[in-house]
Design a protein around this motif. Sequence first.
Motif, PDB file in Angstrom:
ATOM      1  N   VAL A 116       0.845  -1.200   0.000  1.00 18.95           N
ATOM      2  CA  VAL A 116       0.000   0.000   0.000  1.00 18.95           C
ATOM      3  C   VAL A 116       0.883   1.254   0.000  1.00 18.95           C
ATOM      4  O   VAL A 116       0.625   2.210  -0.725  1.00 18.95           O
ATOM      5  CB  VAL A 116      -0.974  -0.008   1.203  1.00 18.95           C
ATOM      6  CG1 VAL A 116      -1.664   1.344   1.345  1.00 18.95           C
ATOM      7  CG2 VAL A 116      -2.016  -1.119   1.053  1.00 18.95           C
ATOM      8  N   LYS A 117       1.965   1.197   0.791  1.00 19.97           N
ATOM      9  CA  LYS A 117       2.878   2.331   0.876  1.00 19.97           C
ATOM     10  C   LYS A 117       3.508   2.643  -0.482  1.00 19.97           C
ATOM     11  O   LYS A 117       3.687   3.804  -0.837  1.00 19.97           O
ATOM     12  CB  LYS A 117       3.980   2.004   1.892  1.00 19.97           C
ATOM     13  CG  LYS A 117       4.518   3.209   2.619  1.00 19.97           C
ATOM     14  CD  LYS A 117       5.313   2.760   3.820  1.00 19.97           C
ATOM     15  CE  LYS A 117       6.003   3.919   4.493  1.00 19.97           C
ATOM     16  NZ  LYS A 117       6.653   3.500   5.750  1.00 19.97           N
ATOM     17  N   LEU A 122       1.286   4.829  -2.719  1.00 21.28           N
ATOM     18  CA  LEU A 122       0.961   6.223  -2.396  1.00 21.28           C
ATOM     19  C   LEU A 122       1.469   7.218  -3.451  1.00 21.28           C
ATOM     20  O   LEU A 122       0.725   8.119  -3.842  1.00 21.28           O
ATOM     21  CB  LEU A 122       1.488   6.608  -1.004  1.00 21.28           C
ATOM     22  CG  LEU A 122       0.878   5.854   0.190  1.00 21.28           C
ATOM     23  CD1 LEU A 122       1.421   6.407   1.494  1.00 21.28           C
ATOM     24  CD2 LEU A 122      -0.647   5.928   0.169  1.00 21.28           C
ATOM     25  N   ASP A 131      -0.597  10.097  -5.583  1.00 24.51           N
ATOM     26  CA  ASP A 131      -0.151  11.499  -5.690  1.00 24.51           C
ATOM     27  C   ASP A 131      -0.103  11.934  -7.151  1.00 24.51           C
ATOM     28  O   ASP A 131      -0.577  13.010  -7.503  1.00 24.51           O
ATOM     29  CB  ASP A 131       1.270  11.671  -5.129  1.00 24.51           C
ATOM     30  CG  ASP A 131       1.315  11.474  -3.621  1.00 24.51           C
ATOM     31  OD1 ASP A 131       0.266  11.582  -2.981  1.00 24.51           O
ATOM     32  OD2 ASP A 131       2.421  11.224  -3.105  1.00 24.51           O
ATOM     33  N   LEU A 191      -6.790   1.892   3.948  1.00 22.20           N
ATOM     34  CA  LEU A 191      -6.080   3.167   3.797  1.00 22.20           C
ATOM     35  C   LEU A 191      -7.041   4.335   4.025  1.00 22.20           C
ATOM     36  O   LEU A 191      -8.131   4.376   3.461  1.00 22.20           O
ATOM     37  CB  LEU A 191      -5.479   3.267   2.393  1.00 22.20           C
ATOM     38  CG  LEU A 191      -4.519   4.454   2.191  1.00 22.20           C
ATOM     39  CD1 LEU A 191      -3.201   4.202   2.911  1.00 22.20           C
ATOM     40  CD2 LEU A 191      -4.258   4.712   0.716  1.00 22.20           C
ATOM     41  N   LYS A 247      -0.672  15.186   0.809  1.00 20.57           N
ATOM     42  CA  LYS A 247      -1.617  14.434   1.634  1.00 20.57           C
ATOM     43  C   LYS A 247      -0.905  13.358   2.447  1.00 20.57           C
ATOM     44  O   LYS A 247       0.070  12.763   1.985  1.00 20.57           O
ATOM     45  CB  LYS A 247      -2.653  13.740   0.744  1.00 20.57           C
ATOM     46  CG  LYS A 247      -3.707  14.675   0.197  1.00 20.57           C
ATOM     47  CD  LYS A 247      -4.733  13.860  -0.580  1.00 20.57           C
ATOM     48  CE  LYS A 247      -5.804  14.775  -1.159  1.00 20.57           C
ATOM     49  NZ  LYS A 247      -6.765  14.022  -1.997  1.00 20.57           N
ATOM     50  N   TYR A 282      -1.345   9.665   4.801  1.00 19.71           N
ATOM     51  CA  TYR A 282      -2.213   8.491   4.844  1.00 19.71           C
ATOM     52  C   TYR A 282      -1.876   7.629   6.049  1.00 19.71           C
ATOM     53  O   TYR A 282      -0.726   7.537   6.471  1.00 19.71           O
ATOM     54  CB  TYR A 282      -2.037   7.652   3.581  1.00 19.71           C
ATOM     55  CG  TYR A 282      -2.563   8.331   2.337  1.00 19.71           C
ATOM     56  CD1 TYR A 282      -3.910   8.239   1.996  1.00 19.71           C
ATOM     57  CD2 TYR A 282      -1.714   9.064   1.502  1.00 19.71           C
ATOM     58  CE1 TYR A 282      -4.404   8.864   0.854  1.00 19.71           C
ATOM     59  CE2 TYR A 282      -2.189   9.691   0.368  1.00 19.71           C
ATOM     60  CZ  TYR A 282      -3.539   9.591   0.047  1.00 19.71           C
ATOM     61  OH  TYR A 282      -4.017  10.213  -1.073  1.00 19.71           O
ATOM     62  N   LEU A 339      -2.875   3.573   7.748  1.00 17.77           N
ATOM     63  CA  LEU A 339      -3.474   2.262   7.525  1.00 17.77           C
ATOM     64  C   LEU A 339      -3.883   1.801   8.915  1.00 17.77           C
ATOM     65  O   LEU A 339      -3.040   1.424   9.717  1.00 17.77           O
ATOM     66  CB  LEU A 339      -2.419   1.324   6.921  1.00 17.77           C
ATOM     67  CG  LEU A 339      -2.887   0.087   6.182  1.00 17.77           C
ATOM     68  CD1 LEU A 339      -3.725   0.441   4.970  1.00 17.77           C
ATOM     69  CD2 LEU A 339      -1.680  -0.732   5.730  1.00 17.77           C
ATOM     70  N   ARG A 384      -1.726   2.934  12.027  1.00 18.05           N
ATOM     71  CA  ARG A 384      -0.346   3.235  11.650  1.00 18.05           C
ATOM     72  C   ARG A 384      -0.276   4.336  10.599  1.00 18.05           C
ATOM     73  O   ARG A 384      -0.905   4.229   9.544  1.00 18.05           O
ATOM     74  CB  ARG A 384       0.322   1.978  11.064  1.00 18.05           C
ATOM     75  CG  ARG A 384       0.241   0.778  11.980  1.00 18.05           C
ATOM     76  CD  ARG A 384       1.571   0.310  12.431  1.00 18.05           C
ATOM     77  NE  ARG A 384       2.554   0.252  11.367  1.00 18.05           N
ATOM     78  CZ  ARG A 384       3.824   0.546  11.542  1.00 18.05           C
ATOM     79  NH1 ARG A 384       4.251   0.928  12.719  1.00 18.05           N
ATOM     80  NH2 ARG A 384       4.670   0.450  10.533  1.00 18.05           N
ATOM     81  N   LEU A 433       1.259   5.806   7.623  1.00 20.53           N
ATOM     82  CA  LEU A 433       2.162   5.368   6.554  1.00 20.53           C
ATOM     83  C   LEU A 433       3.014   6.543   6.084  1.00 20.53           C
ATOM     84  O   LEU A 433       4.174   6.380   5.740  1.00 20.53           O
ATOM     85  CB  LEU A 433       1.377   4.838   5.351  1.00 20.53           C
ATOM     86  CG  LEU A 433       0.659   3.518   5.514  1.00 20.53           C
ATOM     87  CD1 LEU A 433       0.166   3.043   4.154  1.00 20.53           C
ATOM     88  CD2 LEU A 433       1.583   2.457   6.106  1.00 20.53           C
ATOM     89  N   ARG A 434       2.366   7.704   6.057  1.00 21.19           N
ATOM     90  CA  ARG A 434       3.067   8.910   5.641  1.00 21.19           C
ATOM     91  C   ARG A 434       2.350  10.086   6.283  1.00 21.19           C
ATOM     92  O   ARG A 434       1.142  10.207   6.136  1.00 21.19           O
ATOM     93  CB  ARG A 434       3.002   9.023   4.113  1.00 21.19           C
ATOM     94  CG  ARG A 434       3.798  10.173   3.551  1.00 21.19           C
ATOM     95  CD  ARG A 434       3.808  10.138   2.039  1.00 21.19           C
ATOM     96  NE  ARG A 434       2.588  10.712   1.504  1.00 21.19           N
ATOM     97  CZ  ARG A 434       2.298  10.766   0.203  1.00 21.19           C
ATOM     98  NH1 ARG A 434       3.116  10.232  -0.677  1.00 21.19           N
ATOM     99  NH2 ARG A 434       1.191  11.328  -0.208  1.00 21.19           N
TER     100      ARG A 434
END
Lengths: 153, 153
Positions: free
Chosen positions: A53-54, A57, A61, B98, B133, B135, B137, B140, B142-143
Amino acid sequence: MTEDRVDAVGELEAERDELLNDLKRVAADFENYRKRVARDQESLVARAHERLVKELLPVLDDLERALQAAEEHQEGKLEDGVRLVQRELSEALAKEGLVEIETNGHFDPHMHEALLSQPSDQDEGAILEVLQKGYRLGDRVLRPARVVISQGE
Amino acid sequence: MTEDRVDAVGELEAERDELLNDLKRVAADFENYRKRVARDQESLVARAHERLVKELLPVLDDLERALQAAEEHQEGKLEDGVRLVQRELSEALAKEGLVEIETNGHFDPHMHEALLSQPSDQDEGAILEVLQKGYRLGDRVLRPARVVISQGE
């Protein structure tokens, strides 16, 4: 009763008690291991997903940036953005082991699905056209390639 | 030695042998379980990925269709296609858990990263702008969301 006999009974009792302790310990270790495995498997799947999933991202974007370009009527930028998104997504999935199914050559029922067959000057069973790409993940076919095949002349 | 003693020794020996057998059996079960777990974990991760990757195949298809439209200079179709791709990808990832990080309100160092702070008529720490943006999960991050925050007046 002789001294030896008393010793033998004592020794056997000690041996039995030790075995009983070992058995209890191994059974407890086994049970703990089972519980740990159940917990680990959940987090293993969660972590595996997290990584994939990471990686997706940046694709999200770049999709948004492409749509921003569309709103500003910058068609060239939109098209470049979409190309970038396609490359990123393909690469992320290729890293997971996704492979496009080959369609050069003959029909193979394990990997291809024939939606149509039509007369042609090619050999019977030759793939004439790909209607939808197929994909496999390692050895597993996720989706067969949907194709048009030749009936021969 | 009395009859009773002989019985006692015989019983103890039988008990010991039974315990020894139990111990061997449990230890063997444990070992087999360990081996099975190692195999299962590999296929568990593979299957978990397979499901997500499979969901992303239509996204790849629609990206290709959008690029096809671009090559044919059908800008409207290209833009619609990209919107579709974004929706599909977002939905597939939302299904995995997500979630976009909220940026309405105050800076939270657990979820936001302040790239800039600048004077404004808003409270100190208010989020003025989102540069990228963020995100998460489940729980956690992720960013983190990359933001511009207010220094106050």
